[in-house]
Every structure is written in structure tokens, then in C-alpha cells.
Design an enzyme around this catalytic site. Structure first.
Site, mmCIF file in Angstrom:
data_model
loop_
_atom_site.group_PDB
_atom_site.id
_atom_site.type_symbol
_atom_site.label_atom_id
_atom_site.label_comp_id
_atom_site.label_asym_id
_atom_site.label_seq_id
_atom_site.Cartn_x
_atom_site.Cartn_y
_atom_site.Cartn_z
ATOM 1 N N GLU A 46 0.780 -1.189 0.023
ATOM 2 C CA GLU A 46 0.118 0.035 -0.049
ATOM 3 C C GLU A 46 0.981 1.196 -0.176
ATOM 4 O O GLU A 46 1.833 1.238 0.778
ATOM 5 C CB GLU A 46 -0.859 0.040 1.211
ATOM 6 N N ARG A 71 6.127 -12.981 9.524
ATOM 7 C CA ARG A 71 6.681 -11.671 9.373
ATOM 8 C C ARG A 71 8.084 -11.561 10.105
ATOM 9 O O ARG A 71 8.317 -12.419 11.206
ATOM 10 C CB ARG A 71 5.468 -10.686 9.893
ATOM 11 N N LYS A 79 4.664 0.829 9.496
ATOM 12 C CA LYS A 79 4.650 1.750 8.886
ATOM 13 C C LYS A 79 4.006 2.946 9.488
ATOM 14 O O LYS A 79 4.419 4.124 9.675
ATOM 15 C CB LYS A 79 3.939 1.781 7.406
#
Length: 551
Positions: A32, A257, A267
Site C-alpha cells: 500500500e 513476518r 509503517k
């Protein structure tokens, strides 16, 4: 990715090809564009592009730009640059916004099938109605609107007749499902916001959970690889693919992750560090962003080797950040030229060396790679050494310079400290030493030995430089509960950067941004690409020379 023995995704793809389930492979990297990529994204890039390359497949770079409030073309451009820098190239470049018309049609299809409805509840009410992990949700009072009413309201949402937050489109699934993601999730919301790709064409935008599986299906993605937090959303992913009647049937697979010590991998938190000026931008060398690592001097080869070594597992874990530093050292030790730099200068005058004389000495560029040749360094009556390499009253087993002691100057001569010069405050500002001409490096002198070897820079031709040494930006929390009790900003290390003014050898005056060197006894350094100017050299410390970390 043949070096990665713990890649279970690779084994799945291999089995799918051997069984005939697929005759080709298409993966995708779908960021994104609401921030810069970090080292966790690098792991995903290396995984998606790597397995596709290994099995002669294709990888799409796709921007999931479904939330224009948080997205910007700056992020799009930075992500492209990061992927290229890591060593990969996409087969196709797509944007979620390329498919907005198709997504709208699929939403209308769900309404016509009685599987979606327009809801007037606000966000707080929807959250309240959804229930909890132990209690089922309850139906919205608008859940049983007719197909005709829902079609009319959805069209009015699209045409801009309603304000932000007044209506949403929800999938009609199961408000009593044990999986909260299936309790009538919102799939469209109103946002009167201009989009970086579509301008003002739309004032409604699909939610990520609705858009993502449709994007994968349109592109014919075979293996939709994402991180473990999306595992609970896989039933919704499959429901959307099935009930939106997508021709292609992609499958989602999850992996653990990357989590690093002394590092935040969010983020949102990284943006907060930027917005609140804890750092000087997304590319600050202390940031775990790909652009920050690049500016600091990390190499794509080291990052790839690190990600291959940690493997791809079904569970998440925390990796010691020193492991990444290890791979940086391993990559740079055969690439980086050796040179000398003085970060905290102390002037030394060699009283018995001829005045106004300069001699040029040979020094190897990299002793581990002889073919890199030699360089010439000047030597004269005045030099700089490190302040830390002198003590007036040293402890036992201190082998560097002190009054009456003799040391070797790297590539040069033995010198002996004869006199200490101090300022009015009692600070040592200069040393007076003598040298022995017979002890020249390379001369074969064996008359006596010294235990200390110091690096140095000749004073009259030295190039002024700024050095930036780094410590972890984030201090690790002491317990899981601590993070809940206070903001992560309270763990920002106030001593994460040390800025020093010193000198480098004169042959460094023409270095270029991103040139990398090993400074004798200090570590690996990179020429800063943002602050360096013609008359202002800035070096970022990449990593130190040694670490206690072992593979």
C-alpha cells in the site's frame, strides 16, 4: 532461493507444479503506498520474486491504492526504487485503482445476489454490533433491505449524494461466525478524496480485504503470499473470490513476518517518527526502511543473504538485528577499500622529522584482496591520531601512546611520546614525539618490537570530514506489558546518533555518495548521499568491525 532450506512456500509451489495443480506460477508484491518500505517488506519482496524466478514464473508489482487519504505518489516512486535496488524487476506493474470499475461491478453482483447491503450504522455502532471473540454479533437494523433499495443507495453513494461516514456497503455473511472477519465486513466506504491515479472519478473506495482477492484473481495470481496476521482473513478472501464469481481462483498462503530486535516494523510508527521529527526523514540512516538502510550503506546483497538465511517459516519470531550486521560485514570485507580516518583528532608533532618534508608511503587497499592494489599516503612532521589512543596515566596493559612509550604508526614508523602540551584548562591538545627512521614499515626492521599500532592521518593534507556513528534507534522493551503501558516513543534512544568532526586521508577528497570504506579500527562507513557536498564530506557508520554475534 536454493540456499534457503526452510522455505515452506517453495515446497508448496514445487508440489503444485509436480501434481499438475498449476502449470505456471504468478506471485505478486502488493504494497500500500502509504509509507516507505522497511526491512520486513524486503523479506516479502525477496520471497515473492525469488520463488517466481526459481520456478520460471512471473511477479507483479501492484500498489494497493484503495485509501487515498493516506497514499501519495512519493511513496509509489520510493517503492519502485527500493524494489529495483534490491535487485528485482517486475513482470507487470498494476494498481488496485486499475480495477475500480470491475470491483464496483462485483459489489453490484453481490447486492443482486442478496449477499451485500448498504448500512447506515456509523463506525462505532458497527464495532459494537460486531460482538467480541467470545460473544456473537447482532444484525444491523438495515441488514434486510431489499435488493432494489440497496442498489439504489449504492448508486447514490457512488454519485456523491452522501457525506463521509454516513453509509457503507457490507458483505452479508454471518454475524454469529466465530471468525470476526466474516461478521458482515465493510467492503466499501465513502471518501470524498481525490485519488493520485483516478482523480475525482470516485468518492467511494473498496476496502483492502475486498479489493485484494479480486486483484489477485484478475491478475491470475496463483500463490497469494502474505504475512501471518492475514491468516484469519483467508476465509473472507476465499468467500470473495467464490461469491464474486471470479474466473481465476488464487490461493492465499501465510508466512511469519520479520521482527528484529531494537526495531519497530510498523509503517504507522515509522511515519510517527518522521512526522514528529525524531528522525530527519524516511531515509534517515537509523530507520529500518530500505531507503534508510541504503543511505546508511547496507548493500542489497547483504539484505538478500540475510533474508535467505533466516528462512520462511509458518510462525513469527524475533531475529537479532546483529545478524543483519553480520551479513553486511561479510559482504563488504572483500569489497570495501581500507583507509584511515581520525574521528576525534589529537595533533602530534614529530620533533625530529625534517620540517617542510613530505614523503609518500605505500599502503594496501584491501589486504584480503591483493589485486585491489596499493594507495599512496603522505607522511610529515605533523599528524593526527585519535584522542582515545593516548592516556597520560594509563592502566596496566595499555599498549597505546603514553609519556615515554613507543608505538607503531600503521604503514609508517615507530614514534615515542616525549612531551604533552595542555591548554589552560588542563586538556591535552598536542603531543611532541620523536620517530626512528630505521623502523619504516616494510623495511624489514627487527631490532625491537612494540605492542601498539595506531592509525593516523597526515595533518597538512588531511581532508576534513563529518562522521555519524549510530546506535539502535529503538531500545528493546523489557516486557510485553511495557508496550501497553507507554508509547513506543518513550523507547526512542536519545543517544542513537553521535556526530564527530575529524579527518580522512587526502585521497578521499574525490569520493562519491554511496562509496563504502573500511576505516582502520573504526568499522565500515558510507558516504552520505543526502548531506555530502563538494566542500562537506559526511560519512555514515554502517557497522562496526566486530560483533559477538555468531551464526
Amino acid at each position: 532461493m536454493e540456499n534457503n532450506s526452510s522455505n515452506f512456500i517453495k515446497n508448496i509451489i514445487k508440489d503444485d507444479l509436480e501434481s499438475g495443480k498449476h502449470d505456471h506460477i504468478i506471485t505478486r508484491f502488493p504494497p500500500e503506498p502509504n509509507g516507505y518500505l522497511h526491512i520486513g517488506h524486503a523479506k516479502s519482496i525477496i520471497l515473492n520474486f525469488g520463488v517466481a524466478d526459481e520456478f520460471n514464473g512471473k511477479t507483479n508489482l501492484r500498489f494497493d491504492d484503495t485509501n487515498p487519504l493516506k497514499e501519495d505518489i512519493e511513496y509509489v516512486n520510493s517503492i519502485k526504487e527500493d524494489v529495483k535496488w534490491l535487485g528485482y524487476d517486475w513482470d507487470n506493474l498494476f494498481f488496485a485503482s486499475d480495477y475500480f470499475d470491475e470491483m464496483y461491478k462485483r459489489a453490484v453482483l453481490l447486492i443482486n445476489k442478496g449477499m451485500a447491503y448498504v448500512d447506515d450504522l456509523n463506525a462505532d455502532q458497527i464495532r459494537e454490533y460486531r460482538g467480541t471473540l467470545t460473544e456473537p454479533g447482532k444484525d444491523s437494523p438495515y441488514r434486510n433491505r431489499t435488493v432494489e433499495e440497496n442498489l439504489e443507495l449504492f448508486e447514490k453513494m457512488r454519485s456523491g449524494e452522501f457525506e463521509n461516514g454516513t453509509k457503507v456497503l457490507r458483505a452479508k455473511i454471518d454475524m454469529s461466525s466465530p471468525n470476526i472477519n466474516l461478521r458482515d465486513p465493510v467492503i466499501y466506504r465513502i471518501s470524498h478524496t481525490e485519488h493520485h491515479n483516478t482523480g475525482d472519478k470516485w468518492c467511494i473506495y473498496p476496502m483492502y480485504a475486498f479489493a485484494h482477492p479480486i486483484e489477485d484473481a484478475i491478475e491470475g495470481v496463483t500463490h497469494s503470499i502474505c504475512t501471518l496476521e492475514f491468516e484469519d482473513q483467508r476465509p473472507l478472501y476465499d468467500w470473495i473470490v467464490e461469491n464474486c464469481e471470479m474466473e481465476s481462483k488464487p490461493q492465499q498462503y501465510e508466512f511469519g513476518r520479520l521482527n528484529l530486535t531494537n526495531t519497530v516494523m510498523s509503517k504507522r510508527k515509522l511515519k510517527q517518527l518522521v512526522d514528529e521529527a525524531f528522525v530527519d526523514g524516511w531515509d534517515d540512516p537509523r530507520m529500518p526502511t530500505v531507503s534508510g538502510l541504503r543511505r546508511r550503506g547496507y548493500t542489497p546483497e547483504a539484505i538478500r543473504a540475510f533474508c535467505l538465511e533466516i528462512g520462511v517459516a509458518k510462525t513469527s519470531g524475533v531475529v537479532d538485528s546483529q545478524m543483519l550486521d553480520h551479513f553486511v560485514r561479510e559482504d563488504l570485507k572483500l569489497k570495501a577499500p581500507r583507509t584511515m580516518a581520525i574521528l576525534k583528532p589529537l595533533k602530534v608533532v614529530i620533533t625530529n622529522y625534517p620540517e617542510d618534508e613530505v614523503e609518500w608511503l605505500d599502503a594496501e587497499v584491501n589486504p584480503e584482496v591483493p589485486e585491489m592494489g596499493t594507495r599512496q599516503i603522505p607522511f610529515s612532521r605533523e599528524i593526527y591520531i585519535e584522542q582515545d589512543d593516548f592516556m597520560e596515566n594509563p592502566p596496566k596493559k595499555y599498549f597505546r601512546l603514553f609519556p615515554g612509550n613507543e608505538v607503531r604508526l600503521k604503514h609508517a614508523y615507530f614514534i615515542k611520546c616525549e612531551e604533552v602540551i595542555k591548554d589552560e584548562a588542563g586538556n591535552v591538545i598536542e603531543l611532541r614525539c620523536t620517530y626512528d627512521i630505521e623502523t619504516k614499515s616494510g623495511s624489514g626492521f627487527t631490532g625491537r618490537k612494540v605492542k601498539g599500532t595506531l592509525h593516523w592521518v597526515e595533518a597538512t593534507q588531511a581532508v576534513s570530514a563529518e562522521f555519524r556513528n549510530y546506535q539502535p534507534l529503538i531500545l528493546d522493551k523489557e516486557s510485553e506489558e511495557e508496550e501497553e503501558e507507554k508509547s513506543f516513543l518513550e523507547r526512542v534512544n536519545p543517544e542513537s546518533i553521535e556526530i564527530l568532526q575529524g579527518f580522512v586521508e587526502p585521497n578521499m577528497k574525490d569520493v562519491k555518495p554511496q562509496d563504502k570504506f573500511q576505516f582502520f579500527r573504526h568499522g565500515y562507513y558510507n558516504v552520505d548521499s543526502k548531506l555530502t557536498a563538494v566542500d562537506h564530506l559526511v560519512f555514515n557508520q554502517i557497522v562496526g568491525l566486530k560483533s559477538s554475534f555468531k551464526l
